[in-house]
Design an enzyme around this catalytic site. Sequence first.
Site, short mmCIF file in Angstrom:
data_model
loop_
_atom_site.label_atom_id
_atom_site.label_comp_id
_atom_site.label_asym_id
_atom_site.label_seq_id
_atom_site.Cartn_x
_atom_site.Cartn_y
_atom_site.Cartn_z
N GLY A 1 -2.92 14.36 -11.99
CA GLY A 1 -3.62 13.30 -11.26
C GLY A 1 -4.58 13.90 -10.27
O GLY A 1 -4.56 15.10 -10.01
N PRO B 1 -6.53 14.91 -6.75
CA PRO B 1 -5.98 15.52 -5.53
C PRO B 1 -5.54 14.45 -4.53
O PRO B 1 -6.16 13.39 -4.44
CB PRO B 1 -7.15 16.31 -4.95
N THR C 1 -2.86 12.54 -4.42
CA THR C 1 -2.17 11.34 -4.86
C THR C 1 -0.66 11.46 -4.69
O THR C 1 0.07 10.53 -5.03
CB THR C 1 -2.48 11.03 -6.33
N GLY C 2 -0.18 12.58 -4.22
CA GLY C 2 1.24 12.69 -3.93
C GLY C 2 2.05 13.47 -4.95
O GLY C 2 3.26 13.27 -5.06
N LYS C 3 1.42 14.36 -5.70
CA LYS C 3 2.15 15.13 -6.71
C LYS C 3 3.15 16.08 -6.06
O LYS C 3 4.31 16.13 -6.43
CB LYS C 3 1.15 15.92 -7.57
N HIS D 1 -33.29 -2.35 6.44
CA HIS D 1 -32.73 -1.73 5.24
C HIS D 1 -31.32 -2.26 4.97
O HIS D 1 -31.02 -2.70 3.86
CB HIS D 1 -32.71 -0.20 5.43
N GLU D 2 -30.50 -2.26 6.00
CA GLU D 2 -29.10 -2.69 5.80
C GLU D 2 -29.02 -4.18 5.48
O GLU D 2 -28.25 -4.59 4.62
CB GLU D 2 -28.24 -2.35 7.02
P1 ADP Z 1 -1.30 16.26 -4.26
O1 ADP Z 1 -0.25 17.31 -4.39
O2 ADP Z 1 -1.27 15.24 -5.34
O3 ADP Z 1 -2.67 16.80 -4.07
P2 ADP Z 1 0.15 15.69 -1.88
O4 ADP Z 1 1.48 15.40 -2.45
O5 ADP Z 1 -0.02 17.02 -1.29
O6 ADP Z 1 -0.99 15.43 -2.94
O7 ADP Z 1 -0.20 14.55 -0.83
C1 ADP Z 1 -0.76 14.82 0.39
C2 ADP Z 1 -0.28 13.84 1.43
O8 ADP Z 1 -0.78 12.54 1.17
C3 ADP Z 1 1.22 13.69 1.45
O9 ADP Z 1 1.82 14.62 2.26
C4 ADP Z 1 1.40 12.27 1.98
O10 ADP Z 1 1.36 12.26 3.39
C5 ADP Z 1 0.18 11.56 1.48
N1 ADP Z 1 0.46 10.80 0.25
C6 ADP Z 1 -0.11 10.98 -0.94
N2 ADP Z 1 0.35 10.10 -1.85
C7 ADP Z 1 1.27 9.35 -1.23
C8 ADP Z 1 2.12 8.26 -1.63
N3 ADP Z 1 2.11 7.79 -2.87
N4 ADP Z 1 2.94 7.72 -0.71
C9 ADP Z 1 2.96 8.19 0.55
N5 ADP Z 1 2.20 9.20 1.00
C10 ADP Z 1 1.34 9.79 0.13
ZN ZN Z 2 -29.01 1.88 1.83
#
Ligand code: ADP
Ligand code: ZN
Length: 611
Positions: free
Chosen positions: A209, A211, A213-215, A431-432
């Site tokens: 997934g 970067p 996203t919580g892997k 513009h905005e």
């Molecule tokens: P990845 O490894 O996918 O790049 P991380 O696991 O290191 O991402 O996530 C970084 C931080 O973002 C986590 O420490 C957490 O604080 C936050 N985070 C990311 N996804 C979630 C989630 N689904 N729920 C809660 N916190 C999240």
């Molecule tokens: Zn613009």
Amino acid sequence: MNKKKRPLYLYYLSIMIVILLLNRFLSDLLLSRQEEVTYNEFQTALIGKKIDEVQVENEVITYTLKQDEKHKQYVTGNMQDPNLTEQLNEAEVKYSRIYPQEINPFVSLLVTFLLPVLIFWGLGNLLFKRLQKKMGNDGMTFGGGGGFGNFGKANAQVYVEAQSGKRFSDVAGQDEAKEALLEMVDFLKNPKKYEKIGAQMPKGALLVGPPGTGKTLLAKAVAGEAGVPFFSISGSEFVEMFVGRGAARVRDLFKQAREKAPCIVFIDEIDTIGKKRDGGGIGGNDEREQTLNQLLAEMDGFDGSKGVVILAATNRPESLDAALLRPGRFDRRIPVELPDLKGREEILKVHAKNVKVGTNIDFNAIARATAGASGAELANIVNEAALLAVKDNRSVVSQTDFDEAVETVIAGYQRKGAVISTREKLIVSYHEIGHALVAAKLKNTAPVHKITIIPRTSGALGYTMQVEEQESNLMTKDEGFEKIVTFCGGRAAEELIFHSITSGASNDIEQATRIARAMITRLGMSEEFGMVALETVSNQYLSQDTSLMCSDDTAAKVDDAVMRMIKEAHEKARAILEENKDQLHELAKYLYERETITGDEFMKILSQKEA
Ligand code: ADP
Ligand code: ZN
Ligand code: MG
């Protein structure tokens, strides 16, 4: 620890001094009161019966006098007086002969050589540990990296449940991923259950997934839920140290894991070692290939029922070597996608638990304003909001803090004190409002949420924020086109009012072009090309880079089509503004004075004018 750094030699110097002092002290104690005399003198004393006690050791005779028992005297020299024993008996002195003990050569080696080495090694180790601690090692490491003794070992970090401390409840959204991992947790807790039926757990699962996203978080949560040791190593660590160490590190990591089973081995950023092997090439990447081969060998050599689960994470799955994805290796793939509306709301709530928030915060609204944000970005937004509250000396985080934090994370910080000429400010206002007005007049666009002309550190001089009413996963052709029209609205307003154009529309142009290209080359939304894929996305989770897959001839036609689409959109935007010029003036003036207006204010003025 705030000790000043002392150079190493100072430590060694102080050790030397201590040793010297000790030496001095000991020799004083043992030797100082001895006095060498001649054999004659000894004999005189002996005959005169002045001697109390005699010790003979090799060629040395040591004796004490009766009147001064503490004071030892000794005689040296190679004199084996054959009458000595007789004389001693005659003088009635206590005497003894000491046969010097043969010192075991091993013991002497130990004392003279090994002991100092050991002492130095111990001290060095102590220093090393201290150094490590200083460098921010959080002390959770105990599976290696300890001193010089195991330089070659993989620095696999061992987290144990209590220390990893993450649970599934810390991971919001990601329900599918959690469900897939729950099975593994169950297996780790209860391997016997699976063994009985003969079910084989997959050896490895790959979390893929974008970067943030919580892997990594999910992997830690698995360990936390199962309550098993968690060996984590990042792919980049394999490559960082000495040449030839990578493979050894893999071997060591798996050896440790086997000893601690059931446990989890987590390889973060596996793409750094698991990249496709490119057959040959001079110099190549032998090091990485060896590491990868070792990893494959270790995975194959594993007995799946032993309770070791191997997790890996990557955001570039397409670059992984096919061998890694073969059955029996990382054959299970767990997608960890960007969160949807509900997921975003949940993530915000999870992180908001750690800060003091005011009552009735509308998390749904924040989630709606942050389409496309990752979990890490949302966590960041919550933190930014808390920081804003602190800055204002408030004890709770308010809705406005959150709104401001969203903008900060999306558009950068407000650039306080940036000097902008009044003419520039006026241009930015038009513009905005151009964007906002065009968006408002079109049917398939998201409502305007906020318009501002306060400059941001990102370089934007102002922006219009639109927030979808609900999450949509599909984009219709009309929506796509109207997005482009909205992007053109800014530049169109400048042309219409000032009859000149500025550089302020560069970002708009980029985005409009990206949408137009995607619609034509990938989404099949043009009459000319229809449902033909003309481009492929080469990296799904990272920068959405695309590569053309059509002839040069067609490529030229695609460029043509893109230009036509944008031109059409631009004309439409201009027509809309021309038709509503009064409102454009009115709203731009209002924005110019206020600098920031909300979507509601915007709509109110708009409908007043219309009435
Ligand atoms: P990845 O490894 O996918 O790049 P991380 O696991 O290191 O991402 O996530 C970084 C931080 O973002 C986590 O420490 C957490 O604080 C936050 N985070 C990311 N996804 C979630 C989630 N689904 N729920 C809660 N916190 C999240
Ligand atoms: Zn613009
Ligand atoms: Mg990560």
